[in-house]
Scaffold this active site. Structure first.
Site, mmCIF file in Angstrom:
data_model
loop_
_atom_site.group_PDB
_atom_site.id
_atom_site.type_symbol
_atom_site.label_atom_id
_atom_site.label_comp_id
_atom_site.label_asym_id
_atom_site.label_seq_id
_atom_site.Cartn_x
_atom_site.Cartn_y
_atom_site.Cartn_z
ATOM 1 N N HIS A 212 9.226 30.892 3.746
ATOM 2 C CA HIS A 212 9.217 29.450 3.980
ATOM 3 C C HIS A 212 7.870 28.847 3.575
ATOM 4 O O HIS A 212 7.802 27.807 2.917
ATOM 5 C CB HIS A 212 9.525 29.166 5.455
ATOM 6 C CG HIS A 212 9.635 27.704 5.772
ATOM 7 N ND1 HIS A 212 8.855 27.082 6.698
ATOM 8 C CD2 HIS A 212 10.436 26.736 5.265
ATOM 9 C CE1 HIS A 212 9.177 25.797 6.758
ATOM 10 N NE2 HIS A 212 10.133 25.559 5.901
ATOM 11 N N GLU A 351 12.676 14.071 2.701
ATOM 12 C CA GLU A 351 11.715 15.117 3.122
ATOM 13 C C GLU A 351 10.462 14.587 3.805
ATOM 14 O O GLU A 351 10.102 15.155 4.841
ATOM 15 C CB GLU A 351 11.317 16.005 1.933
ATOM 16 C CG GLU A 351 10.430 17.140 2.373
ATOM 17 C CD GLU A 351 9.850 17.928 1.209
ATOM 18 O OE1 GLU A 351 10.175 17.707 0.056
ATOM 19 O OE2 GLU A 351 9.023 18.787 1.517
ATOM 20 N N HIS A 371 9.070 16.607 12.298
ATOM 21 C CA HIS A 371 8.237 17.783 12.589
ATOM 22 C C HIS A 371 7.036 17.369 13.442
ATOM 23 O O HIS A 371 6.677 18.054 14.403
ATOM 24 C CB HIS A 371 7.716 18.395 11.284
ATOM 25 C CG HIS A 371 8.627 19.415 10.659
ATOM 26 N ND1 HIS A 371 8.619 20.743 11.019
ATOM 27 C CD2 HIS A 371 9.555 19.298 9.689
ATOM 28 C CE1 HIS A 371 9.503 21.410 10.288
ATOM 29 N NE2 HIS A 371 10.091 20.559 9.467
ATOM 30 N N HIS A 407 16.334 20.588 11.565
ATOM 31 C CA HIS A 407 16.837 20.721 10.198
ATOM 32 C C HIS A 407 18.349 20.565 10.115
ATOM 33 O O HIS A 407 18.874 20.160 9.079
ATOM 34 C CB HIS A 407 16.337 22.012 9.545
ATOM 35 C CG HIS A 407 15.078 21.769 8.767
ATOM 36 N ND1 HIS A 407 15.072 21.269 7.486
ATOM 37 C CD2 HIS A 407 13.775 21.868 9.124
ATOM 38 C CE1 HIS A 407 13.830 21.080 7.080
ATOM 39 N NE2 HIS A 407 13.015 21.440 8.054
HETATM 40 CU CU1 CUO Z 1 10.601 23.590 5.399
HETATM 41 CU CU2 CUO Z 1 10.997 21.197 7.610
HETATM 42 O O1 CUO Z 1 10.188 22.941 7.250
HETATM 43 O O2 CUO Z 1 10.864 21.635 5.615
#
Ligand code: CUO
Length: 691
Positions: A212, A351, A371, A407
């Site tokens: 990630h 995003e 986030h 998500h």
């Molecule tokens: Cu990869 Cu929210 O963590 O985009």
């Protein structure tokens, strides 16, 4: 690597918290700095310090004076001991400027100097991030391997007592070869009183988190346009995270848990608490925790400020645009959300990429600020002087159950857009004259039963030395052992009849769970949202019967364990040009050890689905003169370096849109170029030591 400049660059990944003049490369090398490079703390002792560290080294790499010292005031807002977050717009901005500064260095020597000069003057996590992005994007640094983040900042990945043991082991046992492996405990973040703990092996897997981090490194959301504006990056943001959720939900079924509930209501309590117990390298504190049933609140802190109402407004605007079928740019122009580019536009806008969003003023910063709000839930107004929790950091976010809830909310927006498109029709799905007659997946053993695959626990070790600062001497390897899910390798075999001339097809392999956690059969519409991409590759079809074989280890989704955790020291580097090329930017990819979901001890049933589509409709003409890229094996989630995404179909095809049939069986019955079979994944609850 013979070029000492390239060597110096590689060494700057090591010992991220130590001053740049200390020895590197297991005590063998030191960078010789111009006097003006020493920070105020050491300037008066520059001679002493440099003499002390250059004794007994084999190689001194002289660092050139900088033609002009950069003004680093732009980074002042982020102190050396703050946590750095890619989801924080201020931090993104600072990182963007730093990347630009690195890219602007006129030649390799000046880039080395700039990196050496800036390293001790900037927040170390910011430095390592921007530095890695620059190395990945400069023409003259192609050969420099990028150290895996779990090795640069091991504290973000493992239980801290293991690091303490590792330091102790290194200080007591001088000979690397005699050091014992330090054991990272399993299941250390919660007890089985917490249902979510059943998924800890997935959320806290080192390979998952490093994938990630690596993905966000390859696809930064802000910075120089040349770095950010990659082919279909918005779509890839959607697809890579969508696939993570398909895998996670399936993994939940394997553990008798229902699908993740989206975090659609930012005003309600979050039942899932999370106590990460991992250490931040920059301030030596553990990441803050979130208690169960925490309420989110508006964030109003010096380092971030965001109101929940603002996020809700952005959400409503995005959803309204999807309903209307177009977005509006900043001059009020309507841009249609069509079936090809719509998802890419939405990906960048949701995003959000400040560089690529079509209208960031109006659509805001939905995903990132989610986030942020979640990551500050424990101290939204900074009254306790706490930094963000794991959700604020791409290296750690996937550890927290709430990551998947947030998500899922984001993914549902994308899925809503896709669901409004027409279902795929026969001409898009079919491939005339091609028929897939038989499919199987089988373990290697000769007596293995077809379509029964195996998972188990494996104990492996990785070298965590790069990030261990202030060790006794700058040497050596620290091996940490940890236990992770593993699958036995297997082979797919397909029989395909081609009733036409020789031609090329794209073979697409997915697995879909057949039942949910209550053993209730899933409808096709549910299965398609849970479809896990396993592999995608082109195949030549001769007239008549063809047998296609493919190894699970060749998957276009995954990278091998060895690549996630490779040692990168000079001694390990391959000599040949091709081999060396592989060593480049190749760490992005789903970890091979999690290619298969865990399954169940009694076996869990999946549909193994194979489709061969017409390559003439899938092919992408790459621009000429793109360098040959040696690590293209994990392109499904990571794309190809410096190239176009190599499949013209929208990502997730054919499961990204509604399908014209009522069930998967009807679909494969209607199209000869598709086939499916029942696949059983059996989990064996034992730990196998890696040989
Ligand atoms: Cu990869 Cu929210 O963590 O985009």
């Amino acid at each position: 690597m013979t070029n000492t400049d390239l060597k110096a660059l590689e060494l700057l990944f090591q010992r991220p918290l130590e001053p740049v003049f200390t020895t590197r490369d297991q005590g063998k090398t030191v960078l010789e700095l111009p006097d003006s490079f020493y920070t105020d703390r050491y300037r008066n002792d520059a001679d002493d310090v440099s003499n002390r560290f250059s004794q007994n080294v084999e190689l001194k790499i002289p660092i050139q004076e900088l033609a002009r010292k950069p003004n680093l005031d732009f980074a002042k807002k982020l102190s050396l001991k703050n946590q750095f977050s890619l989801f924080n717009s201020n931090h993104q901005d600072i990182a963007g400027k730093l990347i630009q500064l690195f890219l602007d260095a006129p030649n390799l020597k000046q880039f080395v100097s700039l990196a050496a000069f800036t390293k001790d003057r900037l927040n170390p996590v910011l430095f390592q991030y921007a530095y890695a992005v620059a190395i990945a994007h400069r023409e003259d640094t192609r050969e420099v391997p990028i150290t895996n983040i779990s090795q640069v900042f091991p504290g973000n990945f493992v239980e801290p007592s293991a690091l303490k043991d590792a330091r102790q082991e290194a200080s007591v046992i001088a000979d690397t070869g005699n050091r014992v492996h330090v054991d990272i405990p399993r299941n250390y973040t919660a007890s089985d009183r917490e249902d979510e703990q059943r998924l800890a092996y997935f959320r806290e897997d080192i390979g998952v988190n490093s994938h990630h981090w690596h993905w966000h490194l390859v696809y930064p959301a802000s910075g120089p346009v040349a770095v950010v504006n990659k082919d279909r990056r918005g779509e890839l943001f959607y697809y890579m995270h969508h696939q993570i959720l398909a895998r996670y939900n399936t993994e939940r079924f394997c553990n008798n848990l229902k699908r993740v509930q989206p975090l659609s209501n930012l005003r309600g309590e979050i039942p899932e608490g999370y106590f990460p117990k991992i250490l931040s390298s920059v301030n030596n504190r553990t990441y803050p925790s979130r208690i169960s049933n925490q309420l989110l609140r508006d964030v109003d802190r010096p380092d971030a400020s965001i109101e929940i109402a603002e996020v809700e407004r952005w959400r409503d605007r995005v959803l309204a645009s999807i309903d209307q079928g177009f977005v509006e740019n900043s001059s009020g122009q309507r841009i249609p959300l069509d079936e090809v580019t719509g998802i890419d536009i939405l990906g960048n806008l949701i995003e959000a990429s400040s560089t690529l969003s079509i209208n960031s003023q109006y659509y805001g910063n939905l995903h990132n600020q989610g986030h942020t709000i979640i990551s500050f839930a424990h101290d939204p107004d900074f009254r306790h002087l706490e930094e963000f929790g794991v959700m604020g950091d791409v290296t750690t976010a996937m550890r927290d159950p709430v990551f998947y809830r947030w998500h899922t909310f984001v993914d549902n927006i994308f899925n809503k857009f896709k669901t409004l498109l027409d279902p795929y029709n026969a001409s898009q799905l079919g491939f005339d004259g091609v028929s897939v007659d038989y499919v199987e997946a089988k373990l290697g053993a000769s007596n293995a039963q077809a379509n029964t695959l195996l998972t188990y626990w494996q104990k492996s070790s990785a070298d965590l030395a790069a990030g261990l600062d202030f060790g006794p001497s700058a040497d050596g390897n620290i091996f940490a052992s940890f236990t992770h899910l593993q699958n036995a390798p297997f082979t797919y075999t397909f029989n395909v009849t081609n009733n036409g001339p020789k031609r090329t097809g794209t073979c697409r392999i997915f697995i879909c769970p057949k039942v949910d956690e209550r053993n209730q059969p899933l409808r096709l519409e549910e299965q398609r949202l849970l479809a896990i991409e396993m592999d995608k590759f082109t195949c030549e079809l001769l007239p008549g019967e063809n047998t296609i074989r493919r190894e699970s280890s060749d998957s276009s989704v995954a990278i091998p364990f060895e690549r996630s955790f490779r040692p990168i020291g000079a001694a390990y580097q391959p000599k040949g040009a091709d081999e060396l090329a592989r060593f480049r930017f190749c760490g992005c990819g789903w970890p091979q050890h999690l290619l298969l979901p865990k399954g169940k001890p009694q076996g869990m049933l999946f549909d193994l689905f194979v489709m061969i589509s017409d390559y003439s409709q899938d092919a992408v003409q790459q621009p000429t003169n793109t360098p040959n890229d040696a690590c293209s094996t994990a392109y499904s989630f990571c794309g190809l370096k410096d190239k176009l995404y190599p499949d013209k179909r929208t990502m997730g095809f054919p499961f990204d849109r509604r399908l014209p049939n009522a069930s998967l069986a009807e679909l494969t019955g209607a199209f000869s170029n598709m086939a499916k079979t029942d696949l059983k994944i059996v989990f064996s609850d034992r730990i196998v030591d890696k040989a």
